[in-house]
Structures are given as structure tokens and as C-alpha cells.
Motif scaffolding. Structure first.
Motif, mmCIF file in Angstrom:
data_model
loop_
_atom_site.group_PDB
_atom_site.id
_atom_site.type_symbol
_atom_site.label_atom_id
_atom_site.label_comp_id
_atom_site.label_asym_id
_atom_site.label_seq_id
_atom_site.Cartn_x
_atom_site.Cartn_y
_atom_site.Cartn_z
ATOM 1 N N GLN A 160 0.819 -1.202 0.000
ATOM 2 C CA GLN A 160 0.000 0.000 0.000
ATOM 3 C C GLN A 160 0.854 1.253 0.000
ATOM 4 O O GLN A 160 0.333 2.350 -0.212
ATOM 5 N N LEU A 161 2.127 1.090 0.294
ATOM 6 C CA LEU A 161 3.050 2.202 0.198
ATOM 7 C C LEU A 161 3.813 2.073 -1.118
ATOM 8 O O LEU A 161 4.363 1.006 -1.402
ATOM 9 N N GLN A 162 3.820 3.139 -1.883
ATOM 10 C CA GLN A 162 4.457 3.128 -3.201
ATOM 11 C C GLN A 162 5.684 4.020 -3.176
ATOM 12 O O GLN A 162 5.558 5.242 -3.148
ATOM 13 N N ALA A 163 6.841 3.390 -3.194
ATOM 14 C CA ALA A 163 8.098 4.129 -3.141
ATOM 15 C C ALA A 163 8.711 4.249 -4.527
ATOM 16 O O ALA A 163 8.531 3.374 -5.377
ATOM 17 N N SER A 164 9.434 5.339 -4.727
ATOM 18 C CA SER A 164 10.114 5.552 -6.005
ATOM 19 C C SER A 164 11.298 6.478 -5.788
ATOM 20 O O SER A 164 11.415 7.120 -4.738
ATOM 21 N N GLY A 165 12.168 6.538 -6.797
ATOM 22 C CA GLY A 165 13.231 7.533 -6.773
ATOM 23 C C GLY A 165 14.639 7.015 -6.629
ATOM 24 O O GLY A 165 15.587 7.796 -6.669
ATOM 25 N N GLY A 166 14.815 5.723 -6.454
ATOM 26 C CA GLY A 166 16.172 5.197 -6.334
ATOM 27 C C GLY A 166 16.910 5.242 -7.668
ATOM 28 O O GLY A 166 16.341 5.591 -8.700
ATOM 29 N N GLY A 167 18.172 4.895 -7.620
ATOM 30 C CA GLY A 167 18.956 4.863 -8.842
ATOM 31 C C GLY A 167 20.436 4.888 -8.556
ATOM 32 O O GLY A 167 20.871 4.727 -7.414
ATOM 33 N N LEU A 168 21.182 5.109 -9.628
ATOM 34 C CA LEU A 168 22.644 5.155 -9.550
ATOM 35 C C LEU A 168 23.095 6.606 -9.530
ATOM 36 O O LEU A 168 22.653 7.412 -10.371
ATOM 37 N N VAL A 169 23.968 6.933 -8.607
ATOM 38 C CA VAL A 169 24.466 8.299 -8.493
ATOM 39 C C VAL A 169 25.936 8.249 -8.091
ATOM 40 O O VAL A 169 26.368 7.306 -7.416
ATOM 41 N N GLN A 170 26.676 9.251 -8.512
ATOM 42 C CA GLN A 170 28.092 9.313 -8.161
ATOM 43 C C GLN A 170 28.265 9.816 -6.724
ATOM 44 O O GLN A 170 27.394 10.515 -6.200
ATOM 45 N N PRO A 171 29.367 9.470 -6.093
ATOM 46 C CA PRO A 171 29.644 10.021 -4.759
ATOM 47 C C PRO A 171 29.558 11.540 -4.774
ATOM 48 O O PRO A 171 30.042 12.193 -5.711
ATOM 49 N N GLY A 172 28.935 12.076 -3.737
ATOM 50 C CA GLY A 172 28.717 13.508 -3.657
ATOM 51 C C GLY A 172 27.429 13.976 -4.298
ATOM 52 O O GLY A 172 27.053 15.146 -4.150
ATOM 53 N N GLY A 173 26.767 13.096 -5.006
ATOM 54 C CA GLY A 173 25.538 13.451 -5.699
ATOM 55 C C GLY A 173 24.317 13.413 -4.797
ATOM 56 O O GLY A 173 24.420 13.201 -3.578
ATOM 57 N N SER A 174 23.153 13.617 -5.418
ATOM 58 C CA SER A 174 21.890 13.695 -4.681
ATOM 59 C C SER A 174 20.819 12.851 -5.357
ATOM 60 O O SER A 174 20.860 12.620 -6.577
ATOM 61 N N LEU A 175 19.870 12.433 -4.556
ATOM 62 C CA LEU A 175 18.671 11.746 -5.023
ATOM 63 C C LEU A 175 17.523 12.160 -4.124
ATOM 64 O O LEU A 175 17.739 12.580 -2.978
ATOM 65 N N ARG A 176 16.311 12.019 -4.626
ATOM 66 C CA ARG A 176 15.140 12.203 -3.788
ATOM 67 C C ARG A 176 14.249 10.972 -3.904
ATOM 68 O O ARG A 176 13.860 10.595 -5.012
ATOM 69 N N LEU A 177 13.938 10.389 -2.777
ATOM 70 C CA LEU A 177 13.010 9.275 -2.721
ATOM 71 C C LEU A 177 11.627 9.797 -2.340
ATOM 72 O O LEU A 177 11.507 10.722 -1.533
ATOM 73 N N SER A 178 10.608 9.169 -2.910
ATOM 74 C CA SER A 178 9.232 9.528 -2.600
ATOM 75 C C SER A 178 8.466 8.275 -2.202
ATOM 76 O O SER A 178 8.769 7.177 -2.666
ATOM 77 N N CYS A 179 7.464 8.462 -1.368
ATOM 78 C CA CYS A 179 6.618 7.345 -0.957
ATOM 79 C C CYS A 179 5.207 7.859 -0.721
ATOM 80 O O CYS A 179 4.989 8.698 0.150
ATOM 81 N N ALA A 180 4.269 7.349 -1.488
ATOM 82 C CA ALA A 180 2.867 7.722 -1.354
ATOM 83 C C ALA A 180 2.117 6.637 -0.602
ATOM 84 O O ALA A 180 2.371 5.445 -0.794
ATOM 85 N N ALA A 181 1.186 7.083 0.225
ATOM 86 C CA ALA A 181 0.406 6.145 1.029
ATOM 87 C C ALA A 181 -1.067 6.517 0.966
ATOM 88 O O ALA A 181 -1.404 7.682 0.730
#
Length: 114
Positions: A1-22
Motif C-alpha cells: 500500500q506504500l508506493q516508493a520511487s526515486g532510487g537509482g545510480l548516483v556518483q559520490p557527492g551526488g543527490s537523489l530524492r526518494l518519494s513514498c505515497a500512502a
């Protein structure tokens, strides 16, 4: 019931944003959080946030990760900055509903590598 997204490959020092809808029925009454799991290890808390936006972080991510929640969109976010190779893990969204029931999203893989 929780839908997560946003992972991936990133270089050291980089950024990502994960999201999760419920679903709202869960989100409204839950402490929302993110855990991560390394191969062969148990899941560990990364950060969580209450409905009134009180936050809690693991020492390893303080100052680099930020958890927020949108109580209108029923979504929790994890902003990952200054990523390190040791942040490589599967990240799981979590909801602690009324301090009684645990809900988990599917994992999303974050890989930090050059």
C-alpha cells in the motif's frame, strides 16, 4: 500500500530524492519513515517524521539527508545529499500506524558509485 520511487545510480557527492505515497487512511495517523538494508543485514532506521513534522535521523545521515512529508499529497520524501558509497542499500518506506501496525513499501535501490 506504500508506493516508493526515486532510487537509482548516483556518483559520490551526488543527490537523489526518494518519494513514498500512502493511502490517506494510513498516512494521516502514521509516523512515516525510511529504513535501509544492506545485504545480509537487518533494516536500520534512516529517518522518520511525525504528523506534526518532528524528525529523527540516524547519526550516519544527519546533515546530509532530509525527511519531509506532504500531508495533503499523503507523501513522504527523503532528500539524499552528499551521498557516499556506504549509503548504497535498498531503501524502504515505512508507516507506523497508530503506534500499532507497521506497513512497508517495496524497496528501492540506491547505488552510490563512480
Amino acid at each position: 500500500q506504500l508506493q516508493a520511487s526515486g532510487g537509482g545510480l548516483v556518483q559520490p557527492g551526488g543527490s537523489l530524492r526518494l518519494s513514498c505515497a500512502a493511502p490517506g487512511s494510513i498516512f494521516r495517523l502514521s509516523i512515516m519513515g525510511w529504513y535501509r538494508q544492506y545485504p545480509g543485514d537487518q533494516r536500520e532506521l534512516v529517518a522518520n517524521i511525525t504528523g506534526s513534522h518532528t524528525t529523527n535521523y540516524a547519526d550516519a545521515v544527519k546533515g546530509r539527508f532530509t525527511i519531509t512529508r506532504d500531508n495533503v499529497r499523503n507523501t513522504v520524501y527523503l532528500q539524499l545529499n552528499s551521498l557516499k558509497p556506504e549509503d548504497t542499500a535498498v531503501y524502504y518506506c515505512h508507516a507506523r500506524w497508530r503506534n500499532t501496525v507497521n506497513y512497508w513499501g517495496q524497496g528501492t535501490l540506491v547505488t552510490v558509485s563512480s
